[in-house]
Design an enzyme around this catalytic site. Structure first.
Site, short mmCIF file in Angstrom:
data_model
loop_
_atom_site.label_atom_id
_atom_site.label_comp_id
_atom_site.label_asym_id
_atom_site.label_seq_id
_atom_site.Cartn_x
_atom_site.Cartn_y
_atom_site.Cartn_z
NE ARG A 110 25.61 18.09 -5.02
CZ ARG A 110 24.66 17.30 -4.59
NH1 ARG A 110 23.40 17.62 -4.75
NH2 ARG A 110 24.94 16.16 -4.01
CE LYS B 34 16.68 5.41 11.64
NZ LYS B 34 15.45 5.21 10.88
N GLY C 205 26.59 14.18 2.68
CA GLY C 205 26.20 15.57 2.87
C GLY C 205 26.56 16.14 4.22
N GLY D 271 24.96 10.18 -1.60
CA GLY D 271 24.48 8.81 -1.88
C GLY D 271 25.40 8.09 -2.84
P1 AMP Z 1 23.19 10.11 8.17
O1 AMP Z 1 22.30 10.79 7.19
O2 AMP Z 1 22.84 8.69 8.43
O3 AMP Z 1 24.66 10.30 7.84
O4 AMP Z 1 22.93 10.82 9.57
C1 AMP Z 1 23.25 12.16 9.82
C2 AMP Z 1 22.46 12.62 11.00
O5 AMP Z 1 22.75 11.81 12.11
C3 AMP Z 1 22.78 14.04 11.41
O6 AMP Z 1 21.65 14.85 11.19
C4 AMP Z 1 23.07 13.92 12.90
O7 AMP Z 1 22.46 14.92 13.69
C5 AMP Z 1 22.51 12.57 13.26
N1 AMP Z 1 23.17 11.98 14.42
C6 AMP Z 1 24.50 11.87 14.61
N2 AMP Z 1 24.75 11.36 15.83
C7 AMP Z 1 23.56 11.12 16.42
C8 AMP Z 1 23.19 10.59 17.69
N3 AMP Z 1 24.08 10.21 18.58
N4 AMP Z 1 21.86 10.51 17.97
C9 AMP Z 1 20.94 10.91 17.06
N5 AMP Z 1 21.25 11.40 15.84
C10 AMP Z 1 22.55 11.52 15.53
#
Ligand code: AMP
Length: 414
Positions: A36, A219, A371, A394
């Site tokens: 950054r 999620k 990120g 974000g």
């Molecule tokens: P996000 O911040 O929603 O983009 O989520 C990123 C996080 O999702 C990372 O730290 C990954 O380790 C986690 N992640 C990705 N795939 C899975 C999975 N199948 N089960 C649990 N966590 C996951």
């Protein structure tokens, strides 16, 4: 972009109040990733070459808004910037008490203000206490808005021109990112802000087809709006990461102990139905890397979409990678947000790396945001093969959701 930039205004002899996003990771006083800072240098250099004096503002981390906390001080970043810029960077230890230092600035000088979030007015948010009436809460919010304006006005008094280059904070209506524009006559974008908006805009407004979106991460709830907005624009959506298992469960599969949001099963079904109606293909995993524990050393195996009760899926499987890679190879535009698995652990990184390689090989216009996807691209050493890697997780997500970014809206139109 229809907003004025630093190229549209005269900066010679002006005090330029520049909001940067220096929210960088720091461990034991050492910056571990200065992307950054590097990304802001073109704007800083243009301002300095034009003969401006620079007053830099940024936040760092999430301090409590109750004054100085050493771990969130921007002093190490100011020192790092001095090296990157090759000229001295002065430091103001309180962002609202820098008047004398600002007054003494000569053209070509750089002054970095301490973390704006040491003041709670920067964010301007208030929490509703359990015993607080709605009326009292409304009053508290209104009081805070006034205090936020007062902070923005104090900051505005430092400069002749306001430049916002903090794309990573553009989705926040904070004192130094948006409210300040009410108190400045000239509010323009920096070069990084311009670049981010141009690339993201190009992808979502006039994409070359086929347009493929790759959406992963933990999620569904965090990505629902982006899915819904992209559905109006893309040809294909490839889903991976933890969110895939809510979709698979909604389709009637056994997902074992995989991540799931049961309250979103109907939403997942509706999303799939809406995609079919809109002629958008949503692809879900056909195989998965499963583990007997959420652990880097867990036992693993590759299975289809019926996951044994005691196991959890932590990555997309090799057949899914092949299918997703084939879609990506045909694409002319690719947007990627969110990893395909728990890529932080080597055993569950192949899906994310595979997608990353496929994008690098595709020759498509590729926009990487978020990120974790950015970290994965950097980790794979393929960063220079991507068209644009966004500095704002974000903010890029909200842009892709179709939302207006307050930090951009507040700038002067062209
Ligand atoms: P996000 O911040 O929603 O983009 O989520 C990123 C996080 O999702 C990372 O730290 C990954 O380790 C986690 N992640 C990705 N795939 C899975 C999975 N199948 N089960 C649990 N966590 C996951």
């Amino acid at each position: 972009m229809n907003k004025k930039t630093i190229r549209d205004v005269a900066l010679k002899g002006k005090r330029v109040l520049l909001r940067v996003d220096f929210n960088v990771p720091i461990e034991n006083g050492v910056i571990t990733d200065d992307t950054r800072v590097q990304a802001s240098l073109p704007t800083l250099k243009v301002c300095l070459e034009q003969g401006a004096a620079l007053i830099l503002m940024s936040h760092l981390g999430r301090p409590k808004g109750k004054g100085y906390e050493a771990e969130f001080s921007l002093k190490p970043v100011a020192d790092h910037l001095a090296k990157a810029l090759g000229r001295p960077v002065q430091f103001a230890p309180d962002c609202l008490q820098a008047g004398a230092q600002v007054a003494a600035l000569q053209p070509g000088a750089v002054l970095m203000l301490e973390n704006t979030r040491f003041y709670k007015e920067e964010e301007g948010s208030v929490k509703k206490a359990d015993d607080m009436s709605d009326e009292d809460y409304a009053k508290k919010k209104a009081d805070m808005k006034e205090k936020q304006k007062a902070m923005a006005q104090k900051l505005a008094a430092y400069g002749d021109v306001y430049v916002n280059d903090a794309f990573g904070s553009a989705h926040r209506a904070h004192a130094s990112t948006a409210v300040i524009c009410k108190f400045m006559k000239l509010n323009v974008a920096g070069l990084l802000m311009e670049k981010e908006i141009d690339y993201l805009g190009r992808a979502v407004e006039a994409p070359q087809k086929p347009f493929v979106a790759i959406i992963g991460g933990a999620k569904v709830s965090g990505k629902l709006e982006v899915l819904q907005n992209l559905m109006k624009k893309v040809d294909t959506i490839l889903i991976g990461g933890g969110m895939a298992y809510t979709f698979l469960k909604a389709q009637g599969h056994e997902i074992g102990k995989s991540l799931v949001e049961n309250e979103l099963l109907q939403t997942a079904k509706d999303t799939l139905a809406a995609a079919t109606k809109a002629g958008v293909r949503i692809l879900l995993p056909v195989d998965n890397v499963i583990a007997d524990a959420f652990d880097a050393n867990a036992n693993t195996q590759v299975v289809g979409n019926e996951i044994p009760t005691a196991w959890m899926a932590l990555d997309i499987g090799p057949e899914t990678v092949t299918r997703y890679a084939a879609e990506i190879a045909r694409a002319k535009t690719v947007v990627w947000n969110g990893p395909m698995g728990c890529f932080e652990m080597e055993k569950f990184a192949a899906g994310t790396t595979g997608v990353c390689k496929a994008i690098a090989d595709s020759g498509a216009l590729s926009i990487i945001g978020g990120g974790d996807s950015v970290a994965a691209v950097n980790q794979s050493g393929l960063a220079d093969k991507m068209t644009h890697i966004s500095t704002g997780g974000g903010a890029s997500l909200e842009f892709l959701e179709g939302k207006a970014l307050p930090g951009v809206v507040a700038l002067n139109d062209k």
